[in-house]
Design a protein around this motif. Structure first.
Motif, PDB file in Angstrom:
ATOM      1  N   ARG A   1       0.824  -1.207   0.000  1.00  0.00           N
ATOM      2  CA  ARG A   1       0.000   0.000   0.000  1.00  0.00           C
ATOM      3  C   ARG A   1       0.864   1.265   0.000  1.00  0.00           C
ATOM      4  NH1 ARG A   1      -5.462  -0.446   1.184  1.00  0.00           N
ATOM      5  NH2 ARG A   1      -6.172  -2.577   1.639  1.00  0.00           N
ATOM      6  N   ARG A   2       1.963   1.229   0.756  1.00  0.00           N
ATOM      7  CA  ARG A   2       2.868   2.381   0.763  1.00  0.00           C
ATOM      8  C   ARG A   2       3.464   2.600  -0.625  1.00  0.00           C
ATOM      9  NH1 ARG A   2       7.995   2.430   0.764  1.00  0.00           N
ATOM     10  NH2 ARG A   2       8.084   0.217   1.303  1.00  0.00           N
ATOM     11  N   LYS A   3       3.895   1.509  -1.281  1.00  0.00           N
ATOM     12  CA  LYS A   3       4.421   1.625  -2.630  1.00  0.00           C
ATOM     13  C   LYS A   3       3.347   2.113  -3.596  1.00  0.00           C
ATOM     14  CE  LYS A   3       7.293   0.969  -6.046  1.00  0.00           C
ATOM     15  NZ  LYS A   3       8.444   1.883  -6.279  1.00  0.00           N
ATOM     16  N   CYS A   4       2.125   1.670  -3.394  1.00  0.00           N
ATOM     17  CA  CYS A   4       1.017   2.093  -4.251  1.00  0.00           C
ATOM     18  C   CYS A   4       0.755   3.586  -4.102  1.00  0.00           C
ATOM     19  CB  CYS A   4      -0.238   1.279  -3.911  1.00  0.00           C
ATOM     20  SG  CYS A   4      -1.656   1.619  -4.959  1.00  0.00           S
ATOM     21  N   ARG A   5       0.782   4.092  -2.883  1.00  0.00           N
ATOM     22  CA  ARG A   5       0.579   5.532  -2.671  1.00  0.00           C
ATOM     23  C   ARG A   5       1.698   6.349  -3.319  1.00  0.00           C
ATOM     24  NH1 ARG A   5      -1.036   3.699   2.536  1.00  0.00           N
ATOM     25  NH2 ARG A   5       1.062   4.110   3.333  1.00  0.00           N
ATOM     26  N   GLU A   6       2.925   5.841  -3.234  1.00  0.00           N
ATOM     27  CA  GLU A   6       4.034   6.554  -3.870  1.00  0.00           C
ATOM     28  C   GLU A   6       3.872   6.603  -5.380  1.00  0.00           C
ATOM     29  OE1 GLU A   6       7.511   4.521  -2.628  1.00  0.00           O
ATOM     30  OE2 GLU A   6       7.449   5.246  -0.552  1.00  0.00           O
ATOM     31  N   MET A   7       3.435   5.498  -5.987  1.00  0.00           N
ATOM     32  CA  MET A   7       3.239   5.481  -7.431  1.00  0.00           C
ATOM     33  C   MET A   7       2.074   6.378  -7.835  1.00  0.00           C
ATOM     34  SD  MET A   7       5.648   3.768  -8.672  1.00  0.00           S
ATOM     35  CE  MET A   7       5.002   3.973 -10.320  1.00  0.00           C
TER      36      MET A   7
ATOM     37  N   GLU B   1       1.910  -2.185 -10.760  1.00  0.00           N
ATOM     38  CA  GLU B   1       2.350  -2.631 -12.082  1.00  0.00           C
ATOM     39  C   GLU B   1       1.731  -1.790 -13.185  1.00  0.00           C
ATOM     40  OE1 GLU B   1       1.993  -6.568 -14.991  1.00  0.00           O
ATOM     41  OE2 GLU B   1       1.516  -6.730 -12.848  1.00  0.00           O
ATOM     42  N   CYS B   2       0.457  -1.455 -13.037  1.00  0.00           N
ATOM     43  CA  CYS B   2      -0.228  -0.649 -14.041  1.00  0.00           C
ATOM     44  C   CYS B   2       0.406   0.735 -14.161  1.00  0.00           C
ATOM     45  CB  CYS B   2      -1.706  -0.525 -13.679  1.00  0.00           C
ATOM     46  SG  CYS B   2      -2.656   0.609 -14.715  1.00  0.00           S
ATOM     47  N   LEU B   3       0.685   1.390 -13.036  1.00  0.00           N
ATOM     48  CA  LEU B   3       1.244   2.739 -13.059  1.00  0.00           C
ATOM     49  C   LEU B   3       2.689   2.744 -13.538  1.00  0.00           C
ATOM     50  CD1 LEU B   3      -0.311   4.183  -9.786  1.00  0.00           C
ATOM     51  CD2 LEU B   3      -1.075   4.496 -12.142  1.00  0.00           C
ATOM     52  N   ILE B   4       3.440   1.711 -13.195  1.00  0.00           N
ATOM     53  CA  ILE B   4       4.827   1.632 -13.672  1.00  0.00           C
ATOM     54  C   ILE B   4       4.862   1.554 -15.197  1.00  0.00           C
ATOM     55  CG2 ILE B   4       6.851   0.133 -13.750  1.00  0.00           C
ATOM     56  CD1 ILE B   4       6.454  -0.468 -10.815  1.00  0.00           C
TER      57      ILE B   4
ATOM     58  N   LEU C   1       1.976  13.168 -14.858  1.00  0.00           N
ATOM     59  CA  LEU C   1       0.962  13.190 -15.910  1.00  0.00           C
ATOM     60  C   LEU C   1      -0.076  14.288 -15.722  1.00  0.00           C
ATOM     61  CD1 LEU C   1       0.328   9.346 -16.340  1.00  0.00           C
ATOM     62  CD2 LEU C   1       1.844  10.836 -17.675  1.00  0.00           C
ATOM     63  N   GLY C   2       0.027  15.037 -14.632  1.00  0.00           N
ATOM     64  CA  GLY C   2      -0.925  16.119 -14.396  1.00  0.00           C
ATOM     65  C   GLY C   2      -2.326  15.646 -14.110  1.00  0.00           C
ATOM     66  N   LEU C   3      -2.457  14.492 -13.481  1.00  0.00           N
ATOM     67  CA  LEU C   3      -3.774  13.934 -13.199  1.00  0.00           C
ATOM     68  C   LEU C   3      -4.394  14.606 -11.978  1.00  0.00           C
ATOM     69  CD1 LEU C   3      -2.893  10.167 -13.742  1.00  0.00           C
ATOM     70  CD2 LEU C   3      -4.372  11.558 -15.191  1.00  0.00           C
ATOM     71  N   GLN C   4      -5.694  14.762 -12.040  1.00  0.00           N
ATOM     72  CA  GLN C   4      -6.413  15.334 -10.906  1.00  0.00           C
ATOM     73  C   GLN C   4      -6.554  14.333  -9.771  1.00  0.00           C
ATOM     74  OE1 GLN C   4     -10.325  16.713 -11.886  1.00  0.00           O
ATOM     75  NE2 GLN C   4     -10.730  17.571  -9.866  1.00  0.00           N
ATOM     76  N   LYS C   5      -6.810  13.086 -10.115  1.00  0.00           N
ATOM     77  CA  LYS C   5      -6.987  12.036  -9.107  1.00  0.00           C
ATOM     78  C   LYS C   5      -6.706  10.692  -9.748  1.00  0.00           C
ATOM     79  CE  LYS C   5     -11.149  10.870  -8.006  1.00  0.00           C
ATOM     80  NZ  LYS C   5     -12.529  10.836  -7.467  1.00  0.00           N
ATOM     81  N   VAL C   6      -6.147   9.769  -8.964  1.00  0.00           N
ATOM     82  CA  VAL C   6      -5.924   8.393  -9.391  1.00  0.00           C
ATOM     83  C   VAL C   6      -6.552   7.488  -8.344  1.00  0.00           C
ATOM     84  CG1 VAL C   6      -4.247   6.613  -9.980  1.00  0.00           C
ATOM     85  CG2 VAL C   6      -3.770   8.994 -10.563  1.00  0.00           C
ATOM     86  N   TYR C   7      -7.453   6.621  -8.773  1.00  0.00           N
ATOM     87  CA  TYR C   7      -8.130   5.733  -7.835  1.00  0.00           C
ATOM     88  C   TYR C   7      -8.242   4.348  -8.453  1.00  0.00           C
ATOM     89  CZ  TYR C   7     -12.256   6.361 -10.810  1.00  0.00           C
ATOM     90  OH  TYR C   7     -13.118   6.384 -11.876  1.00  0.00           O
TER      91      TYR C   7
END
Length: 379
Positions: A300-306, A332-335, A314-320
């Motif tokens: 989860r910590r790695k996920c929050r960092e990604m 994996e998806c964000l990498i 990428l200038g995204l407003q939100k990633v969920y």
């Protein structure tokens, strides 16, 4: 016949015999295919195949995305949020939830307008001025009672008329109803604290398949039992001094006959299991549960960092992500997203938008709020 000229019409051609050039009866003849209409032999048409890259092609979807539709859906989501806020304040509900319907924001806003019209026309007939702390949940399912006194939930069916909402639900809510729910909340809190203390600090939570009444009865039964089975629970867990039972979560489900350890480190038990089986499950899975909880915390910590990195680059407003997407799948998806060769074009298409990560099997599409939703295994 001679006067009318009919006799001068030539007779029809004779029927071809079986020995003609067309071959024998019922014989199949293959006509040559035009090369212009011949299907490409490079592969199969994967238009509706979720295992192909068609439908999961992120850049192909972004190139054809209708930005006017994005703005329209954003506006619809803001409208329904505004109507929901007005309705929540009018009835003094703690919250209003319509996610289970699967409706669009525009359709759900119309439904809430009907609820507001009911309040304006028949609000004087209510037995209470405020429905707080009850929650309103829209559901198409049929329940034995539309008022859950254990969970504090008022269920409304969108297929019913406003008069049915009034007579079957709102007129049945009195001050005694609110007092009963408050007493149930106090009782379940006391039982939960007693049970968690007896089990060495293990935290108990209600699962999705367990109704509020069964969860209350589960805690009441454990709180009233002598709990002799957990007297030696800490002694059974002395295999390591680093073990802390306070980090273990026990999820109570209706459809669970035996204890199961989830990949996230939670112990899933049944609502009708006795204290001996629960104590044995905690003793058996405590070491593995503690290890998996730490591993899940790292993921989860790695996920929050990604997520922070993707938002910044990428200038995204939100990633969920949806509830079924795991942390390692999200990472994996964000990498792969940040390592694309066409990242500048990707940034131009995604900047200012929200990005949702969904489970495999879904195609790239626009969410109801205008966000770009892609499967985690996009191509």
């Amino acid at each position: 016949l001679e006067s009318t000229g009919t006799c001068s019409i030539s007779p029809p051609p004779p029927t071809p015999s079986p020995k003609s050039t067309f071959g024998k009866p019922h014989e199949i003849f293959w006509a040559p295919q035009d090369s212009s209409s011949r299907r490409s032999t490079t592969g199969i048409n994967h238009k509706y195949d979720v295992n192909s890259r068609v439908g999961r092609d992120l850049m192909g979807f972004l190139r054809t995305m209708d930005f006017a539709l994005v703005q329209q859906r954003r506006a619809s989501r803001m409208d329904v949020n505004a109507v929901a806020l007005v309705a929540r304040r009018a009835f003094s509900f703690q919250s209003i939830d319509g996610r289970g319907l699967g409706w669009s924001s525009a359709s759900f806003a119309i439904l809430l307008q009907s609820l507001l019209s009911l309040h304006d026309e028949h609000g004087s007939k209510f037995h209470v001025d405020s429905f707080y702390p009850l929650q309103l949940v829209w559901s198409s399912e049929e329940f034995e009672s539309s008022i859950d006194l254990y969970g504090g939930i008022v269920y409304l069916n969108p297929a019913h008329t406003p008069i049915q909402w009034l007579e079957d639900t709102f007129l049945k809510i009195t001050q005694e109803t609110l007092d009963t729910f408050a007493a149930n909340q106090i009782q379940v809190t006391e039982n939960k604290n007693k049970v968690q203390g007896a089990f060495g600090g293990v935290k108990f939570q209600k699962g999705h398949s367990c109704c509020h009444q069964d969860y209350h009865l589960f805690l009441a039964r454990l709180a009233e039992s002598p709990l002799s089975a957990v007297a030696n629970l800490e002694n059974d867990c002395e295999t390591t001094t680093a073990l802390t039972l306070e980090n273990i979560f026990v999820i109570v489900e209706d459809s669970c006959r035996r204890a199961v350890l989830t990949p996230e480190g939670m112990i899933r038990v049944g609502a009708f299991m006795d204290e001996n089986a629960i104590a044995h499950a905690i003793s058996e899975h405590s070491l593995a549960a503690t290890k998996r909880v730490k591993e899940e915390a790292d993921r989860r910590r790695k996920c929050r960092e990604m997520i922070d990195q993707a938002q910044w680059e990428l200038g995204l407003q939100k990633v969920y992500r949806t509830s079924m997407v795991k942390s390692d799948q999200m990472v994996e998806c964000l990498i792969r997203l940040l390592a694309m060769d066409q990242r500048e074009q990707l940034k131009r298409n995604l900047a200012g938008n929200s990005l949702g990560i969904a489970m495999t099997g879904q195609f790239c599409h626009l969410g109801d709020d205008g966000s770009v939703v892609i499967p985690w295994d996009w191509r």
